[in-house]
Design an enzyme around this catalytic site. Sequence first.
Site, mmCIF file in Angstrom:
data_model
loop_
_atom_site.group_PDB
_atom_site.id
_atom_site.type_symbol
_atom_site.label_atom_id
_atom_site.label_comp_id
_atom_site.label_asym_id
_atom_site.label_seq_id
_atom_site.Cartn_x
_atom_site.Cartn_y
_atom_site.Cartn_z
ATOM 1 N N GLU A 1 -61.710 -22.822 -38.778
ATOM 2 C CA GLU A 1 -62.396 -22.001 -39.794
ATOM 3 C C GLU A 1 -61.437 -21.678 -40.928
ATOM 4 O OE1 GLU A 1 -64.919 -20.874 -41.084
ATOM 5 O OE2 GLU A 1 -66.307 -19.845 -39.757
ATOM 6 N N ASP A 2 -61.992 -21.482 -42.102
ATOM 7 C CA ASP A 2 -61.144 -21.047 -43.210
ATOM 8 C C ASP A 2 -60.776 -19.576 -43.087
ATOM 9 O OD1 ASP A 2 -63.827 -20.461 -43.611
ATOM 10 O OD2 ASP A 2 -63.727 -20.604 -45.790
ATOM 11 N N ARG B 1 -63.893 -23.641 -54.929
ATOM 12 C CA ARG B 1 -63.385 -24.243 -53.689
ATOM 13 C C ARG B 1 -62.227 -25.201 -53.967
ATOM 14 N NH1 ARG B 1 -67.058 -23.056 -49.424
ATOM 15 N NH2 ARG B 1 -69.245 -23.006 -50.038
ATOM 16 N N LYS C 1 -69.067 -24.551 -45.045
ATOM 17 C CA LYS C 1 -68.322 -25.562 -45.787
ATOM 18 C C LYS C 1 -66.842 -25.222 -45.902
ATOM 19 C CE LYS C 1 -72.135 -26.340 -49.054
ATOM 20 N NZ LYS C 1 -72.533 -26.167 -50.485
ATOM 21 N N GLY C 2 -66.523 -23.931 -45.791
ATOM 22 C CA GLY C 2 -65.202 -23.451 -46.181
ATOM 23 C C GLY C 2 -64.008 -24.137 -45.534
ATOM 24 N N PHE D 1 -60.984 -10.219 -52.009
ATOM 25 C CA PHE D 1 -61.903 -11.362 -52.088
ATOM 26 C C PHE D 1 -61.089 -12.597 -52.471
ATOM 27 C CE2 PHE D 1 -65.181 -14.225 -53.098
ATOM 28 C CZ PHE D 1 -66.319 -13.751 -52.458
ATOM 29 N N VAL D 2 -61.028 -13.568 -51.575
ATOM 30 C CA VAL D 2 -60.181 -14.740 -51.833
ATOM 31 C C VAL D 2 -61.006 -16.003 -52.013
ATOM 32 C CG1 VAL D 2 -57.993 -13.938 -50.858
ATOM 33 C CG2 VAL D 2 -59.725 -14.890 -49.336
ATOM 34 N N ASP E 1 -65.069 -20.168 -51.369
ATOM 35 C CA ASP E 1 -65.859 -20.090 -52.604
ATOM 36 C C ASP E 1 -66.272 -18.672 -52.962
ATOM 37 O OD1 ASP E 1 -67.770 -19.710 -50.478
ATOM 38 O OD2 ASP E 1 -69.340 -20.081 -51.954
ATOM 39 N N LYS F 1 -58.600 -11.557 -41.813
ATOM 40 C CA LYS F 1 -58.664 -10.216 -42.419
ATOM 41 C C LYS F 1 -58.962 -9.225 -41.299
ATOM 42 C CE LYS F 1 -60.715 -11.011 -47.015
ATOM 43 N NZ LYS F 1 -61.987 -10.810 -47.747
ATOM 44 N N ASP G 1 -63.368 -12.897 -40.716
ATOM 45 C CA ASP G 1 -63.610 -11.668 -41.476
ATOM 46 C C ASP G 1 -64.192 -10.620 -40.515
ATOM 47 O OD1 ASP G 1 -63.999 -9.971 -43.651
ATOM 48 O OD2 ASP G 1 -65.645 -11.081 -44.515
HETATM 49 C C1 PRP Z 1 -67.289 -17.635 -44.408
HETATM 50 C C2 PRP Z 1 -66.282 -18.314 -43.495
HETATM 51 C C3 PRP Z 1 -66.761 -18.001 -42.115
HETATM 52 C C4 PRP Z 1 -67.442 -16.670 -42.289
HETATM 53 C C5 PRP Z 1 -66.510 -15.599 -41.819
HETATM 54 O O1 PRP Z 1 -68.327 -18.512 -44.642
HETATM 55 O O2 PRP Z 1 -66.224 -19.702 -43.711
HETATM 56 O O3 PRP Z 1 -67.680 -18.954 -41.645
HETATM 57 O O4 PRP Z 1 -67.718 -16.479 -43.682
HETATM 58 O O5 PRP Z 1 -67.127 -14.364 -41.893
HETATM 59 P P1 PRP Z 1 -67.396 -13.419 -40.654
HETATM 60 O O6 PRP Z 1 -66.125 -13.345 -39.830
HETATM 61 O O7 PRP Z 1 -67.693 -12.108 -41.348
HETATM 62 O O8 PRP Z 1 -68.564 -13.927 -39.878
HETATM 63 P P2 PRP Z 1 -69.362 -18.405 -45.865
HETATM 64 O O9 PRP Z 1 -70.543 -17.608 -45.412
HETATM 65 O O10 PRP Z 1 -68.638 -17.934 -47.068
HETATM 66 O O11 PRP Z 1 -69.864 -19.906 -46.033
HETATM 67 P P3 PRP Z 1 -69.062 -21.242 -46.458
HETATM 68 O O12 PRP Z 1 -68.101 -21.559 -45.312
HETATM 69 O O13 PRP Z 1 -70.115 -22.277 -46.604
HETATM 70 O O14 PRP Z 1 -68.314 -20.941 -47.734
#
Ligand code: PRP
Length: 177
Positions: free
Chosen positions: A98-99, A164, A42-43, A151-152, A158, A130, A102
């Site tokens: 993507e948001d 969000r 969703k991000g 942690f953002v 979220d 990151k 990581d």
């Molecule tokens: C977050 C973000 C990416 C993922 C990045 O999603 O939106 O999809 O984590 O992490 P990674 O590089 O370690 O794979 P989240 O699981 O928080 O779900 P959301 O988008 O529904 O908030």
Amino acid sequence: MKGLGTEVLLPKEEIMRRVTELAASITKDYTGKDLLVVGVLKGSFIFMADLIRVIQIPSTVDFVRIASYGRKKVSAGRIVIDKDVDTPVTGRDLLIVEDILDTGLTLSGLVDMMKQRNPASLKVCVLLDKPSRRLVPFTADYVGFSIPDEFVVGYGLDCDEKYRYFPEVRILRESEA
Ligand code: PRP
């Protein structure tokens, strides 16, 4: 008593300035192409909504959602799609949005999967990166901000589905308050 406190990392104005710069690069790179923007739910939804409105060429939009394993989306380096795109990506100029980037596991898995569908081109745009958290090598083509390992939340991101809606990106920390 310990609680959760937040502190602004990226104010809304700074985000919009950077989104406009990213959109200018994307506009330049995709002029004359068949741009399909795919957001990862969703991000990404707020970032993507702002981005496509300042890109100066037509785009079509779609979304994917990756299945979660508890709190993580990736099991043993493999992603499972919860909701796939409705649009065939074969032959399209695909831009994944993507948001946050990581560990890189989500995007590397998604890119591998989408490449098998033979898009004409495939690039990735992330608002936040990151780099210190990477578990697999992954470089996004467009990066809004490289940030430290905090942690953002906010601007779509979220913590347990909360925060969000914050217009800015904030650091979430335990506080003594
Ligand atoms: C977050 C973000 C990416 C993922 C990045 O999603 O939106 O999809 O984590 O992490 P990674 O590089 O370690 O794979 P989240 O699981 O928080 O779900 P959301 O988008 O529904 O908030």
